[in-house]
Design an enzyme around this catalytic site. Structure first.
Site, PDB file in Angstrom:
ATOM      1  N   ASP A 259       0.842  -1.194   0.000  1.00  0.00           N
ATOM      2  CA  ASP A 259       0.000   0.000   0.000  1.00  0.00           C
ATOM      3  C   ASP A 259       0.884   1.255   0.000  1.00  0.00           C
ATOM      4  O   ASP A 259       2.062   1.197   0.354  1.00  0.00           O
ATOM      5  CB  ASP A 259      -0.896  -0.034   1.239  1.00  0.00           C
TER       6      ASP A 259
ATOM      7  N   ASP B 253      -1.935  -0.701   5.951  1.00  0.00           N
ATOM      8  CA  ASP B 253      -2.205  -0.232   7.308  1.00  0.00           C
ATOM      9  C   ASP B 253      -3.681  -0.270   7.666  1.00  0.00           C
ATOM     10  O   ASP B 253      -4.037   0.007   8.811  1.00  0.00           O
ATOM     11  CB  ASP B 253      -1.676   1.193   7.499  1.00  0.00           C
TER      12      ASP B 253
ATOM     13  N   ASP C 251      -0.362   4.993   1.099  1.00  0.00           N
ATOM     14  CA  ASP C 251      -0.621   5.957   2.167  1.00  0.00           C
ATOM     15  C   ASP C 251      -0.368   5.356   3.549  1.00  0.00           C
ATOM     16  O   ASP C 251      -0.985   4.368   3.937  1.00  0.00           O
ATOM     17  CB  ASP C 251      -2.058   6.469   2.077  1.00  0.00           C
TER      18      ASP C 251
END
Length: 271
Positions: free
Chosen positions: A128, A234, A130
């Site tokens: 990922d 996250d 961000d």
């Protein structure tokens, strides 16, 4: 946790197991079931004490009401890094679940890794952006107070904000290591109402990972459709929760993957 498979448990930890537990473990090892079923079967075979307390006596594993029984199973649980049962016979947390999931994952990966090596192929890893590769807060810190007020609650819709963000600590080095040892891609979601974000994310990758991530950027709101072995993310949003492989829950307290150092340490066991 250290890499451990069902085979290693049978080979190195037999002193902590009863004959009945060894027998049940071999049955699980031979079984060809799906991942959740094997995790459940492994937990029943290895940590049957979490059910034994409901009966007064179990001839296969001993009397769960005795101190001798409690001492034995807690010594076994300690050897595996699993929390002990309490005086009432209950497990105090979910560490036995996590342990069994990891053992099945390592067992499965070990077999798959041998096949991949025969084909000169690698396991697939998605990363990922961000708050994994990219420090989202660093972009917020660079926009004006007027923009913060205007887009309050929707800061990811600020035009150009994704072009302002710095790499997360250890992310560039971590991604480069993954790219050498796995078939690695970036799998991110761009805000639907911020068209510039789609371009900015591409430009960010070109700036910080120009060679190792060349044409390896995937933008999607449906991460569960990606077919791979690992997803480093996250959050559980946008399909991450239903990703078919292993979700490495980055920076989530209690998951064991607080930063890039711990992620790479874990992945080195599987490379």
């Amino acid at each position: 946790m250290t890499t451990i498979t069902i085979g290693k448990i049978l080979h190195k930890y037999q002193n902590f197991l009863t004959e009945y537990e060894v027998k049940k473990l071999r049955e699980v090892q031979r079984g060809k079931t799906d991942f959740p079923t094997q995790v459940n079967d492994l937990k029943h075979a290895l940590f049957g004490e979490e059910w034994d307390f409901m009966t007064k006596e179990n001839s296969d594993t001993g009397n769960p009401m005795s101190q001798e029984y409690t001492d034995r199973v807690n010594k076994k649980r300690e050897a595996f890094g699993v929390s002990p049962i309490n005086d009432d016979g209950y497990s105090t947390d979910n560490t036995s679940d996590i342990f069994c999931e990891e053992v099945v994952r390592h067992t499965k990966n070990y077999k798959e890794l041998l096949e991949l090596k025969k084909k000169n192929a690698k396991q697939i890893v998605f990363v990922d952006m961000d708050n994994v590769l990219v420090n989202f807060q660093s972009g917020i810190d660079k926009i004006s107070e007027e923009e913060k007020l205007k887009y309050e609650g929707d800061l990811d819709d600020v035009p150009g904000i994704f072009s302002l963000m710095d790499p997360y600590e250890g992310a560039i080095e971590g991604y480069k290591w993954l790219a050498k040892n796995f078939d690695t891609y970036i799998l991110s979601t761009a805000p639907w109402d911020n068209p510039s974000a789609w371009t900015d994310k591409l430009l960010w990758v070109k700036k910080h990972l120009p060679d190792v991530a060349y044409k390896r950027l995937i933008l999607s709101h449906n991460k569960h459709l990606a077919k791979g072995d690992f997803l480093i993310d996250d959050r559980t949003a946008n399909g991450a929760e239903n990703f078919p492989g292993k979700h490495i829950h980055f920076s989530e307290k209690g998951k064991g993957f607080e930063d890039w150092k711990t992620v790479i340490s874990y992945m080195k066991n599987l490379a």
